[in-house]
Design an enzyme around this catalytic site. Structure first.
Site, PDB file in Angstrom:
ATOM      1  N   MET A   1     -11.088  19.805  12.829  1.00 16.28           N
ATOM      2  CA  MET A   1     -12.272  19.525  13.646  1.00 16.28           C
ATOM      3  C   MET A   1     -13.081  20.810  13.856  1.00 16.28           C
ATOM      4  SD  MET A   1     -11.266  16.527  16.249  1.00 16.28           S
ATOM      5  CE  MET A   1     -10.484  17.526  17.498  1.00 16.28           C
TER       6      MET A   1
ATOM      7  N   LEU B   1     -12.505  27.027  13.977  1.00 15.58           N
ATOM      8  CA  LEU B   1     -11.284  27.417  13.272  1.00 15.58           C
ATOM      9  C   LEU B   1     -10.630  28.666  13.856  1.00 15.58           C
ATOM     10  CD1 LEU B   1     -12.509  26.797   9.622  1.00 15.58           C
ATOM     11  CD2 LEU B   1     -11.271  25.242  11.137  1.00 15.58           C
TER      12      LEU B   1
ATOM     13  N   HIS C   1      -5.413  27.086  11.744  1.00 15.10           N
ATOM     14  CA  HIS C   1      -6.076  26.346  10.655  1.00 15.10           C
ATOM     15  C   HIS C   1      -5.977  27.137   9.347  1.00 15.10           C
ATOM     16  CE1 HIS C   1      -8.587  24.876  14.216  1.00 15.10           C
ATOM     17  NE2 HIS C   1      -8.136  23.747  13.704  1.00 15.10           N
TER      18      HIS C   1
ATOM     19  N   GLN D   1     -11.692   9.545  17.987  1.00 14.55           N
ATOM     20  CA  GLN D   1     -10.392   9.926  18.559  1.00 14.55           C
ATOM     21  C   GLN D   1     -10.495  10.508  19.960  1.00 14.55           C
ATOM     22  OE1 GLN D   1      -9.642  12.690  15.185  1.00 14.55           O
ATOM     23  NE2 GLN D   1      -8.742  14.032  16.719  1.00 14.55           N
TER      24      GLN D   1
ATOM     25  N   GLN E   1       2.398  21.451  12.798  1.00 17.53           N
ATOM     26  CA  GLN E   1       3.436  20.928  13.702  1.00 17.53           C
ATOM     27  C   GLN E   1       2.954  20.925  15.143  1.00 17.53           C
ATOM     28  OE1 GLN E   1       7.496  22.679  13.598  1.00 17.53           O
ATOM     29  NE2 GLN E   1       7.533  22.050  15.757  1.00 17.53           N
ATOM     30  N   LYS E   2       1.968  21.759  15.439  1.00 19.24           N
ATOM     31  CA  LYS E   2       1.362  21.813  16.768  1.00 19.24           C
ATOM     32  C   LYS E   2       1.037  20.404  17.276  1.00 19.24           C
ATOM     33  CE  LYS E   2      -1.534  23.228  20.099  1.00 19.24           C
ATOM     34  NZ  LYS E   2      -2.547  22.241  20.076  1.00 19.24           N
TER      35      LYS E   2
ATOM     36  N   SER F   1      -5.129  27.135  19.616  1.00 23.10           N
ATOM     37  CA  SER F   1      -5.791  25.836  19.733  1.00 23.10           C
ATOM     38  C   SER F   1      -7.267  26.073  20.019  1.00 23.10           C
ATOM     39  CB  SER F   1      -5.173  25.054  20.898  1.00 23.10           C
ATOM     40  OG  SER F   1      -6.010  23.978  21.262  1.00 23.10           O
ATOM     41  N   SER F   2      -8.102  25.226  19.426  1.00 22.46           N
ATOM     42  CA  SER F   2      -9.544  25.331  19.708  1.00 22.46           C
ATOM     43  C   SER F   2      -9.790  25.125  21.195  1.00 22.46           C
ATOM     44  CB  SER F   2     -10.314  24.282  18.908  1.00 22.46           C
ATOM     45  OG  SER F   2      -9.918  24.322  17.558  1.00 22.46           O
TER      46      SER F   2
HETATM   47  P1  AMP Z   1      -7.711  20.319  14.771  1.00 23.89           P
HETATM   48  O1  AMP Z   1      -8.893  21.061  14.246  1.00 23.89           O
HETATM   49  O2  AMP Z   1      -7.290  20.729  16.141  1.00 23.89           O
HETATM   50  O3  AMP Z   1      -7.826  18.834  14.583  1.00 23.89           O
HETATM   51  O4  AMP Z   1      -6.492  20.768  13.842  1.00 23.89           O
HETATM   52  C1  AMP Z   1      -6.546  20.640  12.449  1.00 23.89           C
HETATM   53  C2  AMP Z   1      -5.172  20.877  11.879  1.00 23.89           C
HETATM   54  O5  AMP Z   1      -4.734  22.192  12.222  1.00 23.89           O
HETATM   55  C3  AMP Z   1      -4.126  19.899  12.436  1.00 23.89           C
HETATM   56  O6  AMP Z   1      -3.244  19.493  11.401  1.00 23.89           O
HETATM   57  C4  AMP Z   1      -3.431  20.739  13.475  1.00 23.89           C
HETATM   58  O7  AMP Z   1      -2.099  20.327  13.714  1.00 23.89           O
HETATM   59  C5  AMP Z   1      -3.461  22.106  12.831  1.00 23.89           C
HETATM   60  N1  AMP Z   1      -3.294  23.149  13.842  1.00 23.89           N
HETATM   61  C6  AMP Z   1      -3.931  23.257  15.036  1.00 23.89           C
HETATM   62  N2  AMP Z   1      -3.470  24.312  15.736  1.00 23.89           N
HETATM   63  C7  AMP Z   1      -2.499  24.882  14.974  1.00 23.89           C
HETATM   64  C8  AMP Z   1      -1.626  26.006  15.146  1.00 23.89           C
HETATM   65  N3  AMP Z   1      -1.661  26.745  16.242  1.00 23.89           N
HETATM   66  N4  AMP Z   1      -0.760  26.287  14.145  1.00 23.89           N
HETATM   67  C9  AMP Z   1      -0.714  25.534  13.024  1.00 23.89           C
HETATM   68  N5  AMP Z   1      -1.515  24.473  12.789  1.00 23.89           N
HETATM   69  C10 AMP Z   1      -2.384  24.137  13.758  1.00 23.89           C
END
Ligand code: AMP
Length: 289
Positions: free
Chosen positions: A30, A33, A37, A61, A148-149, A185-186
């Site tokens: 999303m 980054l 990511h 979502q 895995q987050k 985390s974003s």
């Molecule tokens: P998002 O942009 O939050 O939807 O995340 C996109 C992908 O990045 C998803 O598969 C998340 O699980 C992964 N992701 C988010 N934060 C982390 C993190 N700290 N470490 C590894 N992967 C992550």
């Protein structure tokens, strides 16, 4: 790096690569980054000839009272990071290209979508599985990378891929953390200084639970109680949605340890909702199974 907005063009680009015998790795995001990511991008690059990353803040979502409108967006910075990471295709669809007028379909993975985060975010995982299904159909990757987050998300997507006979290898990559243990985390951008310091409580509860389990003499119930105590001791936590020990597949709370156990937490710190988890593997004699 190709920067593409139109689903048909991404589909054609990806197809052309596959026809030349190149494998395609896909990382859905999303945007906004961070290194988490980018670690998925590195895994994808190491295992595929071509890497496609999507950036799409998926309205389906987010619940009506959630953070869709204020979710952090910085496309220019994201594109620069992806370019530097050696991504081949950045896919940035507009919402109406993903959900055109008259869109009626919903993919719902029953049961596991309703537990843990699903219990607090009704419709969230249907939104996730529907958009991931669409993105898979557009990109047609050989492999797709998830963190895995978002453990429950990975479980839901894996079940969807299995139930719907998708020919895609799913790869779940480890959680990247800041130096103090806070999962990247974003949504950490929502935290003020005091809340950001308090956010270490998730990692602390997880690591204390993990070491108590490894020392032995505990039950999932006693570990759950201990996690709640650690979280309750942090005054800036405004709500603990769940914290405990869960089955890695069904996501049900455990009464006996198993060979692999999921420790997971969701809570609110101010207005930000944060999640984190850890997998704990035990020797058979320590686990009930
Ligand atoms: P998002 O942009 O939050 O939807 O995340 C996109 C992908 O990045 C998803 O598969 C998340 O699980 C992964 N992701 C988010 N934060 C982390 C993190 N700290 N470490 C590894 N992967 C992550």
């Amino acid at each position: 790096m190709e920067n593409i907005r139109i689903p048909r063009i991404v589909r054609e680009t990806s197809r052309a690569h596959r026809l030349k015998g190149r494998s395609v790795g896909f990382v859905p995001t999303m945007g906004s980054l961070h290194q988490g990511h980018l670690s998925l991008v590195r895994y994808a690059k190491s295992e595929n000839d071509v890497v496609v990353v999507s950036i799409f803040v998926n309205p389906a979502q987010f619940g009506p009272n959630e953070d869709f409108a204020k979710y952090p967006r910085d496309t220019e910075r994201d594109l620069a990071l992806l370019e530097k990471a050696g991504v081949d295709v950045a896919f940035l669809p507009q919402a109406d290209a993903i959900y055109p007028d008259g869109f009626l379909t919903e993919i719902r993975i029953n049961d596991i979508s309703d537990k843990l985060c699903g219990a607090f975010r009704p419709g969230h995982f249907s939104g996730v599985s529907t958009v991931v299904n669409k993105l898979f159909n557009i990109v047609r990757p050989d492999r797709a990378y998830f963190g895995q987050k978002d453990y429950q998300q990975a479980v839901v997507i894996r079940k969807m891929a299995e139930d719907l006979n998708m020919d895609i290898e799913l790869v779940v990559c480890p959680t990247l953390r800041e130096k103090d243990g806070v999962a990247m985390s974003s949504r950490n951008a929502y935290l003020d200084k005091a809340e950001r310091a308090a956010a270490t409580v998730l990692f602390r509860a997880l690591t204390e639970a993990a070491s108590a389990i490894r020392q032995g003499g505990t039950t999932p119930l006693s570990v759950t109680k201990m996690m709640h105590e650690v979280l309750a001791a942090e005054p800036l936590v405004t709500e603990v949605q769940y914290a405990g020990v869960y089955d890695i597949r069904t996501l049900d709370a455990l009464t006996e340890f198993q060979r692999a156990n999921l420790l997971a937490i969701a809570l609110k710190l101010g207005t930000a909702r944060l999640i984190d988890n850890m997998l704990i593997e035990l020797q058979t004699e320590q686990s009930g199974k």
